[in-house]
Design a protein around this motif. Structure first.
Motif, PDB file in Angstrom:
ATOM      1  N   UNK A  71       0.843  -1.204   0.000  1.00 45.63           N
ATOM      2  CA  UNK A  71       0.000   0.000   0.000  1.00 45.63           C
ATOM      3  C   UNK A  71       0.883   1.262   0.000  1.00 45.63           C
ATOM      4  N   UNK A  72       1.659   1.465  -1.052  1.00 52.27           N
ATOM      5  CA  UNK A  72       2.614   2.563  -1.083  1.00 52.27           C
ATOM      6  C   UNK A  72       1.931   3.929  -1.062  1.00 52.27           C
ATOM      7  N   UNK A  73       0.842   4.062  -1.797  1.00 46.27           N
ATOM      8  CA  UNK A  73       0.133   5.346  -1.821  1.00 46.27           C
ATOM      9  C   UNK A  73      -0.405   5.696  -0.439  1.00 46.27           C
ATOM     10  N   UNK A  74      -0.977   4.695   0.253  1.00 50.32           N
ATOM     11  CA  UNK A  74      -1.506   4.921   1.598  1.00 50.32           C
ATOM     12  C   UNK A  74      -0.379   5.244   2.569  1.00 50.32           C
ATOM     13  N   UNK A  75       0.759   4.563   2.419  1.00 48.40           N
ATOM     14  CA  UNK A  75       1.903   4.813   3.304  1.00 48.40           C
ATOM     15  C   UNK A  75       2.418   6.241   3.144  1.00 48.40           C
ATOM     16  N   UNK A  76       2.556   6.679   1.897  1.00 49.65           N
ATOM     17  CA  UNK A  76       3.036   8.041   1.647  1.00 49.65           C
ATOM     18  C   UNK A  76       2.066   9.078   2.199  1.00 49.65           C
ATOM     19  N   UNK A  77       0.770   8.815   2.029  1.00 49.86           N
ATOM     20  CA  UNK A  77      -0.243   9.732   2.547  1.00 49.86           C
ATOM     21  C   UNK A  77      -0.208   9.766   4.077  1.00 49.86           C
ATOM     22  N   UNK A  78      -0.003   8.598   4.692  1.00 51.07           N
ATOM     23  CA  UNK A  78       0.048   8.534   6.151  1.00 51.07           C
ATOM     24  C   UNK A  78       1.282   9.244   6.691  1.00 51.07           C
ATOM     25  N   UNK A  79       2.427   9.047   6.042  1.00 57.44           N
ATOM     26  CA  UNK A  79       3.661   9.736   6.456  1.00 57.44           C
ATOM     27  C   UNK A  79       3.455  11.245   6.420  1.00 57.44           C
ATOM     28  N   UNK A  80       2.860  11.718   5.341  1.00 57.21           N
ATOM     29  CA  UNK A  80       2.603  13.158   5.213  1.00 57.21           C
ATOM     30  C   UNK A  80       1.631  13.647   6.275  1.00 57.21           C
ATOM     31  N   UNK A  81       0.624  12.826   6.594  1.00 58.72           N
ATOM     32  CA  UNK A  81      -0.359  13.210   7.612  1.00 58.72           C
ATOM     33  C   UNK A  81       0.281  13.263   8.998  1.00 58.72           C
ATOM     34  N   UNK A  82       1.098  12.258   9.330  1.00 61.49           N
ATOM     35  CA  UNK A  82       1.782  12.244  10.629  1.00 61.49           C
ATOM     36  C   UNK A  82       2.708  13.451  10.768  1.00 61.49           C
ATOM     37  N   UNK A  83       3.437  13.757   9.705  1.00 65.30           N
ATOM     38  CA  UNK A  83       4.333  14.912   9.704  1.00 65.30           C
ATOM     39  C   UNK A  83       3.536  16.196   9.915  1.00 65.30           C
ATOM     40  N   UNK A  84       2.416  16.316   9.201  1.00 66.48           N
ATOM     41  CA  UNK A  84       1.581  17.507   9.316  1.00 66.48           C
ATOM     42  C   UNK A  84       0.991  17.644  10.716  1.00 66.48           C
ATOM     43  N   UNK A  85       0.551  16.518  11.300  1.00 69.92           N
ATOM     44  CA  UNK A  85      -0.035  16.568  12.641  1.00 69.92           C
ATOM     45  C   UNK A  85       1.022  16.957  13.675  1.00 69.92           C
ATOM     46  N   UNK A  86       2.220  16.422  13.521  1.00 66.11           N
ATOM     47  CA  UNK A  86       3.312  16.811  14.423  1.00 66.11           C
ATOM     48  C   UNK A  86       3.605  18.302  14.306  1.00 66.11           C
ATOM     49  N   UNK A  87       3.677  18.794  13.079  1.00 68.34           N
ATOM     50  CA  UNK A  87       4.032  20.202  12.849  1.00 68.34           C
ATOM     51  C   UNK A  87       2.971  21.149  13.383  1.00 68.34           C
ATOM     52  N   UNK A  88       1.710  20.817  13.148  1.00 65.93           N
ATOM     53  CA  UNK A  88       0.630  21.738  13.478  1.00 65.93           C
ATOM     54  C   UNK A  88       0.137  21.621  14.914  1.00 65.93           C
ATOM     55  N   UNK A  89       0.273  20.448  15.516  1.00 61.30           N
ATOM     56  CA  UNK A  89      -0.255  20.265  16.874  1.00 61.30           C
ATOM     57  C   UNK A  89       0.857  20.181  17.925  1.00 61.30           C
ATOM     58  N   UNK A  90       1.848  19.356  17.693  1.00 62.99           N
ATOM     59  CA  UNK A  90       2.855  19.097  18.727  1.00 62.99           C
ATOM     60  C   UNK A  90       4.012  20.094  18.740  1.00 62.99           C
ATOM     61  N   UNK A  91       4.506  20.458  17.567  1.00 64.40           N
ATOM     62  CA  UNK A  91       5.760  21.206  17.529  1.00 64.40           C
ATOM     63  C   UNK A  91       5.658  22.567  18.195  1.00 64.40           C
ATOM     64  N   UNK A  92       4.571  23.289  17.957  1.00 66.15           N
ATOM     65  CA  UNK A  92       4.461  24.607  18.583  1.00 66.15           C
ATOM     66  C   UNK A  92       4.445  24.492  20.098  1.00 66.15           C
ATOM     67  N   UNK A  93       3.814  23.445  20.627  1.00 68.08           N
ATOM     68  CA  UNK A  93       3.836  23.227  22.077  1.00 68.08           C
ATOM     69  C   UNK A  93       5.265  23.015  22.560  1.00 68.08           C
ATOM     70  N   UNK A  94       6.044  22.209  21.822  1.00 71.14           N
ATOM     71  CA  UNK A  94       7.425  21.937  22.209  1.00 71.14           C
ATOM     72  C   UNK A  94       8.279  23.201  22.108  1.00 71.14           C
ATOM     73  N   UNK A  95       8.020  23.992  21.086  1.00 66.40           N
ATOM     74  CA  UNK A  95       8.765  25.241  20.924  1.00 66.40           C
ATOM     75  C   UNK A  95       8.468  26.197  22.070  1.00 66.40           C
ATOM     76  N   UNK A  96       7.210  26.272  22.476  1.00 64.57           N
ATOM     77  CA  UNK A  96       6.862  27.134  23.605  1.00 64.57           C
ATOM     78  C   UNK A  96       7.537  26.647  24.888  1.00 64.57           C
ATOM     79  N   UNK A  97       7.624  25.327  25.061  1.00 62.59           N
ATOM     80  CA  UNK A  97       8.324  24.783  26.227  1.00 62.59           C
ATOM     81  C   UNK A  97       9.798  25.166  26.211  1.00 62.59           C
TER      82      UNK A  97
END
Length: 283
Positions: free
Chosen positions: A47-73
């Motif tokens: 499922x290469x297409x699904x894997x690539x889409x999931x990788x991009x989604x995980x990266x996006x979720x980390x960037x938009x939800x988690x990273x700013x919290x870590x930066x503020x810390x």
């Protein structure tokens, strides 16, 4: 993937609802002894297409939800900023760097390297099919690059301090202008890689005369870094109107002049100056 909080879980599901259908089909919500987690139904080799889409989604979720919290810390715990407005401003600058929307002096290719390493990490996670949570990733597998995030925040802090100094500089010059008696009614500046000054009769003002126009006492009593070729003579002469002829008014020095002199500034195209110089316009 395990959730570290109900807030994270809720945010994930909101974003999931707006995600690509191929990702939604690959996700299976589950619960085990009250522990909320989700599973991914996919085979990396097929499922290469699904894997690539999931990788991009995980990266996006980390960037938009988690990273700013870590930066503020990092801002609060490593650099000890506590004022909420300052923390917010610095975090915004750091995120703009991370997203590649701005490049500050000293950043070089650091943001791009970080983005590639984080994206590569999620590629490994999906390929290995190992359980994880974002907090565990940050604490362990991202430990090697945490210092680089600290450096990223440090650059954002330096830029924030420079911006504060710049705003104070603008405020000081505005204050000086308020009490200065205008020595000229108007002055004309033509921009061609540098400024050429003309008086109200469209006669070129020599660099020597510009230097002589600078109020040395004013500059000595208000020590600051001032461009001696442009800002210092303009502040000293304090003209009521400053006509600037330039093809691009977004040049940094022109933006600065607009902030200092505000309504005194009038922007026009260089062709307009040529018309006036040649008597093509009645004044």
């Amino acid at each position: 993937m395990h959730f570290d909080s109900r807030e994270e879980q809720a945010c994930w599901h909101v974003r999931m609802q707006n995600s690509h259908p191929i990702i939604q089909q690959a996700v299976c919500p589950a619960e085990n002894d009250g522990q909320k987690f989700i599973s991914f139904r996919l085979e990396p080799n097929r499922d290469q297409a699904a894997c690539l889409a999931l990788i991009e989604f995980l990266y996006s979720f980390f960037s938009s939800y988690h990273l700013e919290k870590k930066i503020r810390e990092i801002i609060q715990n490593r650099y000890l900023f506590q004022d909420e407005d300052e923390v917010e401003h610095i975090a915004e600058m750091a995120m703009l760097m991370w997203e590649g929307e701005v490049v500050y002096h000293g950043a070089n290719d650091l943001p791009e390297k970080l983005r590639n390493r984080v994206s590569g990490l999620f590629k490994e996670i999906v390929s290995e099919q190992v359980p994880f949570s974002f907090q565990s990733l940050w604490s362990f597998r991202m430990r090697a690059i945490q210092d680089e995030f600290v450096s990223l925040v440090g650059i954002a802090i330096d830029e924030y301090k420079l911006e504060q100094d710049y705003q104070e500089f603008i405020f000081l010059l505005r204050g000086l202008l308020e009490v200065r008696r205008p020595l000229l009614e108007e002055v004309h500046l033509v921009y061609k890689d540098e400024f050429f000054f003309y008086n109200q009769h469209f006669q070129l003002i020599s660099k020597r005369n510009l230097a002589n126009a600078i109020d040395r006492k004013l500059m000595a009593e208000n020590p600051m870094f001032v461009d001696s070729n442009t800002i210092a003579p303009l502040v000293s002469m304090a003209p009521r109107k400053i006509f600037i002829y330039a093809e691009d008014e977004e040049i940094r020095i022109i933006r600065t002049l607009k902030k200092i002199f505000e309504e005194r500034i009038i922007i026009a195209h260089p062709n307009h100056f040529a018309d006036r110089l040649n008597g093509g316009e009645t004044r």
